[in-house]
Design a protein around this motif. Structure first.
Motif, mmCIF file in Angstrom:
data_model
loop_
_atom_site.group_PDB
_atom_site.id
_atom_site.type_symbol
_atom_site.label_atom_id
_atom_site.label_comp_id
_atom_site.label_asym_id
_atom_site.label_seq_id
_atom_site.Cartn_x
_atom_site.Cartn_y
_atom_site.Cartn_z
ATOM 1 N N THR A 89 77.891 91.365 111.339
ATOM 2 C CA THR A 89 76.707 92.166 111.012
ATOM 3 C C THR A 89 77.089 93.439 110.263
ATOM 4 O OG1 THR A 89 76.066 91.525 113.245
ATOM 5 C CG2 THR A 89 74.530 92.916 112.051
ATOM 6 N N ASN A 90 78.075 94.138 110.787
ATOM 7 C CA ASN A 90 78.499 95.392 110.179
ATOM 8 C C ASN A 90 80.006 95.428 110.024
ATOM 9 O OD1 ASN A 90 75.933 96.890 110.109
ATOM 10 N ND2 ASN A 90 76.058 96.707 112.345
ATOM 11 N N SER A 91 80.475 96.164 109.038
ATOM 12 C CA SER A 91 81.912 96.345 108.847
ATOM 13 C C SER A 91 82.220 97.831 108.795
ATOM 14 C CB SER A 91 82.356 95.690 107.547
ATOM 15 O OG SER A 91 82.090 94.308 107.605
ATOM 16 N N GLY B 24 77.912 91.567 119.803
ATOM 17 C CA GLY B 24 77.547 92.167 118.519
ATOM 18 C C GLY B 24 76.126 91.811 118.139
ATOM 19 N N GLY B 25 75.866 91.777 116.830
ATOM 20 C CA GLY B 25 74.529 91.467 116.356
ATOM 21 C C GLY B 25 74.197 89.995 116.529
ATOM 22 N N GLY B 26 75.180 89.127 116.234
ATOM 23 C CA GLY B 26 74.873 87.703 116.266
ATOM 24 C C GLY B 26 75.842 86.874 117.071
ATOM 25 N N ALA C 192 61.475 95.126 115.606
ATOM 26 C CA ALA C 192 61.875 94.793 116.974
ATOM 27 C C ALA C 192 63.240 95.418 117.281
ATOM 28 C CB ALA C 192 61.928 93.277 117.148
ATOM 29 N N GLU C 193 64.104 95.429 116.290
ATOM 30 C CA GLU C 193 65.429 96.036 116.496
ATOM 31 C C GLU C 193 65.277 97.531 116.790
ATOM 32 O OE1 GLU C 193 68.145 95.892 113.194
ATOM 33 O OE2 GLU C 193 69.862 96.354 114.502
ATOM 34 N N GLU C 194 64.366 98.146 116.051
ATOM 35 C CA GLU C 194 64.106 99.572 116.264
ATOM 36 C C GLU C 194 63.618 99.794 117.704
ATOM 37 O OE1 GLU C 194 61.632 101.210 113.045
ATOM 38 O OE2 GLU C 194 60.580 102.288 114.658
ATOM 39 N N ALA C 195 62.735 98.892 118.171
ATOM 40 C CA ALA C 195 62.208 99.011 119.533
ATOM 41 C C ALA C 195 63.335 98.854 120.558
ATOM 42 C CB ALA C 195 61.139 97.944 119.759
ATOM 43 N N LYS C 196 64.197 97.850 120.318
ATOM 44 C CA LYS C 196 65.306 97.585 121.250
ATOM 45 C C LYS C 196 66.212 98.805 121.369
ATOM 46 C CE LYS C 196 68.786 95.536 119.449
ATOM 47 N NZ LYS C 196 69.596 94.523 118.766
ATOM 48 N N ILE C 197 66.549 99.391 120.228
ATOM 49 C CA ILE C 197 67.437 100.557 120.222
ATOM 50 C C ILE C 197 66.754 101.727 120.936
ATOM 51 C CG2 ILE C 197 68.528 102.270 118.693
ATOM 52 C CD1 ILE C 197 69.127 99.893 116.778
ATOM 53 N N LEU D 46 64.624 101.528 123.306
ATOM 54 C CA LEU D 46 64.583 101.268 124.755
ATOM 55 C C LEU D 46 65.939 101.492 125.442
ATOM 56 C CD1 LEU D 46 62.231 98.149 124.891
ATOM 57 C CD2 LEU D 46 61.676 100.520 125.507
ATOM 58 N N SER D 47 67.018 101.657 124.671
ATOM 59 C CA SER D 47 68.305 101.973 125.299
ATOM 60 C C SER D 47 68.288 103.381 125.887
ATOM 61 C CB SER D 47 69.456 101.850 124.291
ATOM 62 O OG SER D 47 69.671 100.497 123.989
ATOM 63 N N ASN D 48 67.365 104.217 125.402
ATOM 64 C CA ASN D 48 67.281 105.596 125.909
ATOM 65 C C ASN D 48 65.899 106.006 126.395
ATOM 66 O OD1 ASN D 48 70.002 106.447 125.336
ATOM 67 N ND2 ASN D 48 69.398 106.178 123.204
ATOM 68 N N GLY E 200 80.876 96.271 120.548
ATOM 69 C CA GLY E 200 79.668 95.734 119.903
ATOM 70 C C GLY E 200 78.440 96.550 120.243
ATOM 71 N N GLY E 201 77.607 96.759 119.233
ATOM 72 C CA GLY E 201 76.441 97.625 119.368
ATOM 73 C C GLY E 201 75.510 97.236 120.502
ATOM 74 N N ALA E 202 75.411 95.927 120.788
ATOM 75 C CA ALA E 202 74.438 95.493 121.785
ATOM 76 C C ALA E 202 74.886 95.820 123.216
ATOM 77 C CB ALA E 202 74.157 94.005 121.631
ATOM 78 N N THR E 203 76.154 96.263 123.390
ATOM 79 C CA THR E 203 76.575 96.662 124.743
ATOM 80 C C THR E 203 75.997 98.030 125.118
ATOM 81 O OG1 THR E 203 78.642 97.617 123.955
ATOM 82 C CG2 THR E 203 78.733 95.334 124.688
ATOM 83 N N ARG E 204 75.271 98.645 124.176
ATOM 84 C CA ARG E 204 74.578 99.906 124.516
ATOM 85 C C ARG E 204 73.337 99.627 125.355
ATOM 86 N NH1 ARG E 204 75.366 101.229 119.109
ATOM 87 N NH2 ARG E 204 76.985 102.787 118.781
ATOM 88 N N ILE E 205 72.895 98.378 125.373
ATOM 89 C CA ILE E 205 71.700 98.041 126.146
ATOM 90 C C ILE E 205 72.047 98.240 127.628
ATOM 91 C CG2 ILE E 205 70.109 96.151 126.750
ATOM 92 C CD1 ILE E 205 70.722 94.987 123.939
HETATM 93 P P1 AMP Z 1 77.632 95.001 115.880
HETATM 94 O O1 AMP Z 1 77.611 93.624 115.281
HETATM 95 O O2 AMP Z 1 78.681 95.209 116.855
HETATM 96 O O3 AMP Z 1 77.552 96.082 114.842
HETATM 97 O O4 AMP Z 1 76.293 95.125 116.731
HETATM 98 C C1 AMP Z 1 75.067 95.276 116.154
HETATM 99 C C2 AMP Z 1 74.018 95.002 117.196
HETATM 100 O O5 AMP Z 1 73.948 96.084 118.114
HETATM 101 C C3 AMP Z 1 72.652 94.862 116.564
HETATM 102 O O6 AMP Z 1 71.952 93.803 117.178
HETATM 103 C C4 AMP Z 1 72.027 96.191 116.893
HETATM 104 O O7 AMP Z 1 70.621 96.094 116.956
HETATM 105 C C5 AMP Z 1 72.601 96.485 118.256
HETATM 106 N N1 AMP Z 1 72.524 97.898 118.622
HETATM 107 C C6 AMP Z 1 72.994 98.963 117.952
HETATM 108 N N2 AMP Z 1 72.707 100.097 118.583
HETATM 109 C C7 AMP Z 1 72.006 99.777 119.697
HETATM 110 C C8 AMP Z 1 71.409 100.511 120.767
HETATM 111 N N3 AMP Z 1 71.452 101.853 120.827
HETATM 112 N N4 AMP Z 1 70.805 99.816 121.732
HETATM 113 C C9 AMP Z 1 70.729 98.484 121.701
HETATM 114 N N5 AMP Z 1 71.278 97.727 120.721
HETATM 115 C C10 AMP Z 1 71.899 98.362 119.730
#
Ligand code: AMP
Length: 618
Positions: free
Chosen positions: A27-29, A213-215, A278-283, A285-287, A343-348
């Motif tokens: 998803t990201n680099s 991660g994202g996917g 939806a991604e914006e909503a998910k992020i 909801l982490s806080n 991975g970003g999704a571990t912030r959930i």
């Molecule tokens: P990565 O592939 O590791 O960059 O992870 C990206 C994923 O992390 C995407 O699905 C993002 O929506 C998710 N993500 C990033 N920041 C947050 C956050 N604060 N809370 C929940 N998910 C997040």
């Protein structure tokens, strides 16, 4: 009069060279380096803020390529020319990715071959290696402009489960981006290094790296001992990640607004823009406990409690994968001493809390989970640059070793920088019916075309029993011992015929020559890749032409005069194309011929089956 002082020294100073770590993600680099002043790893941030470069490549035209966040909105407006998740395709053949084809919004060439996949954008064809190289170039460019330095040497991370071909593809992408890939390291290893785990050679530990991660989701269990990271087991799900949490929210909103899910299939643009919201909503909801929003006429609200209820099954899936990984490593959860979150999704919060509860201890999440892998890669790069004196580099082969294959190409069997002693083997076959001898030419170097490398030896495996082309199985093994002596063995596996030879690869090469060869490979990387893909396309086209000729001869009675003439015309066009140096044209003509002849192949199959069924009761 006031004096003006000009700092000549400053003006003539050469740009400093940085050795960087790169996390080439689905998803990201990101790109990171070790700051010489602080001794700490840092990611390169654009405008001092954002370190993530979305792994998205958009083609406005073949010459105008946009990478990163600027390419992001084209996912909605121009999906066919916008390539994402290319990491999923690296080092894979069409057969490997066929079942996931629906996942991609762009065109994957659907030849039923075992060749590496290609992606069609307009009239051009790109390999995942080329596409990844665009992302790497963007990262390099970003680092060079933000830090005013030169980036030539890098460490790139890959998932622990990546096979040889995927690792090689990653290496090639680096080369194509004009980078020297010092080492490919595993993502979980990098993540642990970022937390300083494993840097002390005395340390012994068993750790789990949880990467959502994202996917994709990966769990890796590692044993760290004497500064060596051993992967005990990996598990996960290549189609589970933050995106699924987004999808759960989209589904919930659709249901609440009484909109059918099918709308998303027909309206791709709505589907993408709802997903982004939806991604914006998910992020959020982490806080926070509640998200409220609107999308045109749709009400888009969701509470944290509902979100957690909807996504618990996804988190439970990851726990099931951890259990499988533990069982493969023959361990229980209490034996895991440290858990690293990536991975970003571990912030959930639900993810973090569920994993901590499962292991019965707090998880390591103090570093930015998006950045840990890149930070660890930067630390490894710093070690390789010799800046961390107490860590010794093991003996490695300075140049790749391989053999010549069809089309005068170098096929690397032992890549450069492999620790020695080492060994590797690969299977080959013949290209001509009844071929009795096979020439094995061994080369050393980094260039794609063998004539640019150094020939070490040549020998002939003779006496292969007569078999149709492609039938013999010839295993070529390279065994490189601790003294740098290479033994090359060739064995025809069906008959047991075997021959071997000893070679001293380093013999006669000075350090300066090795350096020059590496330099050449970097300077010529782009040309080499072009030549390689052109030669590969030509070889493939010749094989297609041969097969088509054979087919027409064998099945003359099944084809109408018109059909045969149609095929001949396309074959002539392909022949003409192979005489050119236009790889894309060759590919187009090959596609046209394949497309045209496919129904005839079916017809022949039907005839054969009909013949076989004659007189049989079914
Ligand atoms: P990565 O592939 O590791 O960059 O992870 C990206 C994923 O992390 C995407 O699905 C993002 O929506 C998710 N993500 C990033 N920041 C947050 C956050 N604060 N809370 C929940 N998910 C997040």
């Amino acid at each position: 009069m006031a004096k003006i002082s000009i700092n000549i020294k400053e003006a003539t100073i050469e740009k400093r060279e940085l050795i960087a770590g790169i996390d080439l993600g689905t998803t990201n680099s990101l790109i990171a380096f070790v700051n010489k002043e602080t001794g700490l790893a840092e990611t390169v941030k654009e405008d001092g803020k954002n370190s993530l470069v979305p792994s998205i490549v958009h083609f406005e035209s073949p010459d105008k390529v946009i990478v990163g966040s600027a390419a992001r909105h084209y996912l909605v407006t121009d999906p066919q020319n916008t390539i994402y998740s290319v990491k999923r395709l690296l080092g894979k053949s069409y057969k490997d990715v066929k079942e996931f084809e629906g996942y991609f919004g762009y065109k994957i060439i659907d030849e039923d071959t075992e060749q590496l996949v290609k992606i069609r954008v307009g009239n051009s064809f790109y390999s995942p290696i080329e596409l990844s190289s665009f992302i790497l170039k963007e990262l390099r460019h970003r680092a060079e402009s933000v830090l005013n330095a030169e980036v030539r040497k890098v460490v790139i991370t890959v998932p622990a489960y990546f096979n040889d071909s995927q690792r090689q593809a990653t290496r090639d992408a680096g080369k194509l981006a004009g980078l020297e890939v010092l080492r490919i390291i595993n993502e979980p290893t990098a993540a642990s290094l970022a937390y300083g785990i494993g840097l002390d050679p005395q340390e012994e530990k068993t750790i789990a790296v949880y990467d959502l991660g994202g996917g994709t989701f990966d769990i890796s269990i590692l044993k760290i001992q004497n500064g060596i990271f051993e992967v005990l087991s990996t598990n996960g799900d290549t189609f589970l990640g933050g995106d699924d949490f987004d999808r759960a929210i989209v589904d919930y909103w659709l249901e609440h607004n009484h909109v059918s899910k099918d709308t998303l299939h027909t309206d791709k643009s709505l589907s993408q823009s709802l997903r982004l919201q939806a991604e914006e909503a998910k992020i959020h909801l982490s806080n926070h406990d509640f998200y409220s929003g609107k999308h045109d006429s749709l009400q888009c609200n969701i509470s944290k409690a509902v979100f957690e209820q909807l996504t618990l099954p996804l988190v439970e899936k990851t726990i099931a994968a951890i259990l499988r990984a533990l069982s493969d490593a023959k361990l229980t959860s209490d034996l895991i001493e440290t858990i690293v979150m990536v991975g970003g999704a571990t912030r959930i919060p639900l993810v973090k809390n569920t994993v901590a509860a499962f292991f019965g201890k707090p998880v390591n999440d103090s570093l930015n989970p998006d950045e840990v892998v890149a930070l660890g890669a930067a630390i490894q790069a710093d070690v390789l640059a010799g800046n961390q004196k107490d860590i010794l580099l093991l003996d490695v082969t300075p140049l790749s070793l391989g053999i010549e294959t069809i089309g005068d190409l170098m096929d690397v069997i032992i890549p450069r920088n492999s620790k020695i002693p080492t060994s590797a083997a690969r299977q080959y076959t013949t290209s001509v019916d009844g071929q009795k001898n096979l020439k094995i030419a061994v080369y050393q170097g980094e260039r794609d075309v063998v004539k640019d490398n150094r020939k070490l030896a040549e020998f002939i495996l003779s006496g292969i029993p007569a078999m149709p082309a492609g039938f013999p199985k010839i295993e070529i093994s390279f065994i490189l011992n601790a003294d740098g002596i290479l033994k090359v063995k060739a064995k025809e596996l069906r008959s047991g015929l075997e021959q071997s030879i000893d070679i001293k690869p380093q013999y006669g090469l000075t350090d300066a020559e090795v350096e020059q060869m590496l330099l050449d490979s970097i300077v010529h990387a782009k040309d080499d890749m072009k030549i390689r893909s052109l030669l590969e396309a030509k070889t493939e086209a010749n094989q297609v032409l041969l097969a088509a000729e054979k087919f027409i001869k064998k099945n003359a009675e099944l084809l109408s005069a018109e059909e045969a003439a149609g095929m001949q015309a396309l074959m002539t066009a392909l022949k003409q194309a192979t005489a050119s140096d236009d790889k894309d044209l060759i590919q187009v003509k090959m596609d046209e011929l394949n497309e045209y002849s496919r129904p005839f192949a079916h017809k022949v199959m039907d005839a054969v089956i009909g013949e076989a069924m004659k007189g049989k009761k079914v």
